[in-house]
Design a protein around this motif. Structure first.
Motif, mmCIF file in Angstrom:
data_model
loop_
_atom_site.group_PDB
_atom_site.id
_atom_site.type_symbol
_atom_site.label_atom_id
_atom_site.label_comp_id
_atom_site.label_asym_id
_atom_site.label_seq_id
_atom_site.Cartn_x
_atom_site.Cartn_y
_atom_site.Cartn_z
ATOM 1 N N GLY A 137 35.337 65.813 62.275
ATOM 2 C CA GLY A 137 35.714 65.141 60.456
ATOM 3 C C GLY A 137 34.513 64.347 60.478
ATOM 4 O O GLY A 137 34.457 62.730 61.431
ATOM 5 N N ASN A 138 34.612 64.275 59.510
ATOM 6 C CA ASN A 138 32.565 63.612 59.107
ATOM 7 C C ASN A 138 31.633 62.833 60.416
ATOM 8 O O ASN A 138 31.387 61.537 60.151
ATOM 9 C CB ASN A 138 33.462 62.012 57.871
ATOM 10 N N GLY A 139 31.343 64.193 61.036
ATOM 11 C CA GLY A 139 30.406 63.433 62.008
ATOM 12 C C GLY A 139 30.865 62.726 63.476
ATOM 13 O O GLY A 139 30.861 62.588 64.490
ATOM 14 N N ASN A 140 32.676 62.933 63.443
ATOM 15 C CA ASN A 140 33.604 61.902 64.256
ATOM 16 C C ASN A 140 34.749 63.450 64.996
ATOM 17 O O ASN A 140 34.985 64.213 64.397
ATOM 18 C CB ASN A 140 34.357 61.808 64.318
ATOM 19 N N LEU B 272 41.717 59.899 65.244
ATOM 20 C CA LEU B 272 40.182 60.159 65.053
ATOM 21 C C LEU B 272 40.257 58.845 63.774
ATOM 22 O O LEU B 272 40.903 58.592 63.186
ATOM 23 C CB LEU B 272 40.608 61.768 63.940
ATOM 24 N N GLN B 273 38.629 57.683 64.006
ATOM 25 C CA GLN B 273 38.285 57.365 63.559
ATOM 26 C C GLN B 273 37.121 57.323 62.308
ATOM 27 O O GLN B 273 36.026 57.503 62.773
ATOM 28 C CB GLN B 273 37.971 55.933 63.940
ATOM 29 N N ILE B 274 36.922 56.912 60.751
ATOM 30 C CA ILE B 274 35.973 56.844 60.424
ATOM 31 C C ILE B 274 35.255 55.874 59.621
ATOM 32 O O ILE B 274 36.414 55.508 58.907
ATOM 33 C CB ILE B 274 36.452 58.436 59.626
ATOM 34 N N GLU B 275 34.525 55.720 59.679
ATOM 35 C CA GLU B 275 33.785 54.200 59.046
ATOM 36 C C GLU B 275 32.793 54.889 57.621
ATOM 37 O O GLU B 275 32.315 56.041 57.530
ATOM 38 C CB GLU B 275 33.040 53.525 60.203
ATOM 39 N N GLU B 276 33.933 54.198 56.684
ATOM 40 C CA GLU B 276 33.259 55.180 55.403
ATOM 41 C C GLU B 276 33.355 54.066 54.199
ATOM 42 O O GLU B 276 33.664 52.965 54.653
ATOM 43 C CB GLU B 276 34.206 56.228 55.460
ATOM 44 N N LEU C 111 36.935 66.714 55.467
ATOM 45 C CA LEU C 111 37.136 67.748 56.063
ATOM 46 C C LEU C 111 37.463 67.177 57.479
ATOM 47 O O LEU C 111 36.742 67.454 58.147
ATOM 48 C CB LEU C 111 36.095 68.419 55.554
ATOM 49 N N LEU C 112 38.093 68.244 57.641
ATOM 50 C CA LEU C 112 38.893 68.786 59.257
ATOM 51 C C LEU C 112 38.868 69.591 59.424
ATOM 52 O O LEU C 112 39.401 70.837 59.232
ATOM 53 C CB LEU C 112 39.625 67.598 59.707
ATOM 54 N N LYS C 113 38.051 70.001 61.435
ATOM 55 C CA LYS C 113 38.117 71.671 61.175
ATOM 56 C C LYS C 113 38.691 70.952 63.072
ATOM 57 O O LYS C 113 38.450 70.466 63.869
ATOM 58 C CB LYS C 113 36.962 71.226 61.612
ATOM 59 N N PHE C 114 40.222 72.109 62.328
ATOM 60 C CA PHE C 114 40.592 72.120 64.244
ATOM 61 C C PHE C 114 40.518 73.020 65.086
ATOM 62 O O PHE C 114 40.015 74.516 64.408
ATOM 63 C CB PHE C 114 42.344 72.086 63.798
ATOM 64 N N ARG C 115 39.724 73.126 66.062
ATOM 65 C CA ARG C 115 39.153 74.403 66.787
ATOM 66 C C ARG C 115 40.345 74.466 68.443
ATOM 67 O O ARG C 115 40.125 73.483 68.873
ATOM 68 C CB ARG C 115 37.755 74.175 67.596
ATOM 69 N N ASP C 116 40.401 75.129 68.765
ATOM 70 C CA ASP C 116 40.557 75.452 69.698
ATOM 71 C C ASP C 116 39.855 75.707 71.046
ATOM 72 O O ASP C 116 38.741 76.879 70.779
ATOM 73 C CB ASP C 116 42.275 77.004 69.710
#
Length: 140
Positions: free
Chosen positions: A61-64, A76-80, A88-93
């Motif tokens: 998410g957002n480069g993290n 998940l921590q995002i600085e913004e 946008l979060l992408k979940f991948r197995d």
């Protein structure tokens, strides 16, 4: 003669640049550089459709990037910028066969009117937290 004239011109330019530098400095309050920012924390659990906790799921998410632990939990921590945000979060197995194969999922997490706690000095507005749980489908 030419060197003497060049030295005089260089001195004159040096004085002129020094005066501009002093005149262009901040005179009211302290100069600060930076941008307002905050930490957006998204934590949750990834489970299967049958409510089994899934480990080793990668969340981007957002480069993290974060990964679920053995209990399916993630953080998940995002600085913004400290304002309403959508991530946008992408979940991948990523381990595929180890715990079964699950379909990828892209989803959006929204922070609307976030309330920040633990602000810092100057530009840091603090942090805000959102609980976000996800259910993944098994690959066919």
């Amino acid at each position: 003669m030419k060197k003497k004239a060049q030295k005089s011109i260089n001195k004159l330019l040096g004085y002129f640049i020094a005066i501009l530098g002093i005149g262009g400095a901040c005179t009211i309050g302290a100069c600060e550089y930076g941008s307002p920012h905050a930490t957006f924390i998204i934590q949750g659990r990834v489970t299967s459709e049958t409510h089994e906790r899934i480990s080793n799921i990668q969340i981007n998410g957002n480069g993290n990037t974060s990964y679920t632990d053995s209990q399916g939990s993630f953080l998940l921590q995002i600085e913004e910028f400290p304002h309403d945000q959508e991530f946008l979060l992408k979940f991948r197995d990523i381990d595929e066969e180890l715990n079964g194969s699950y379909q990828a999922l892209d989803t959006i997490v929204k922070f609307t009117d976030p309330e920040f706690v633990n602000p810092g000095d100057h530009w840091y507005s603090g942090e805000t937290l959102k609980e976000f749980n996800v259910s993944l489908k098994k690959e066919d």
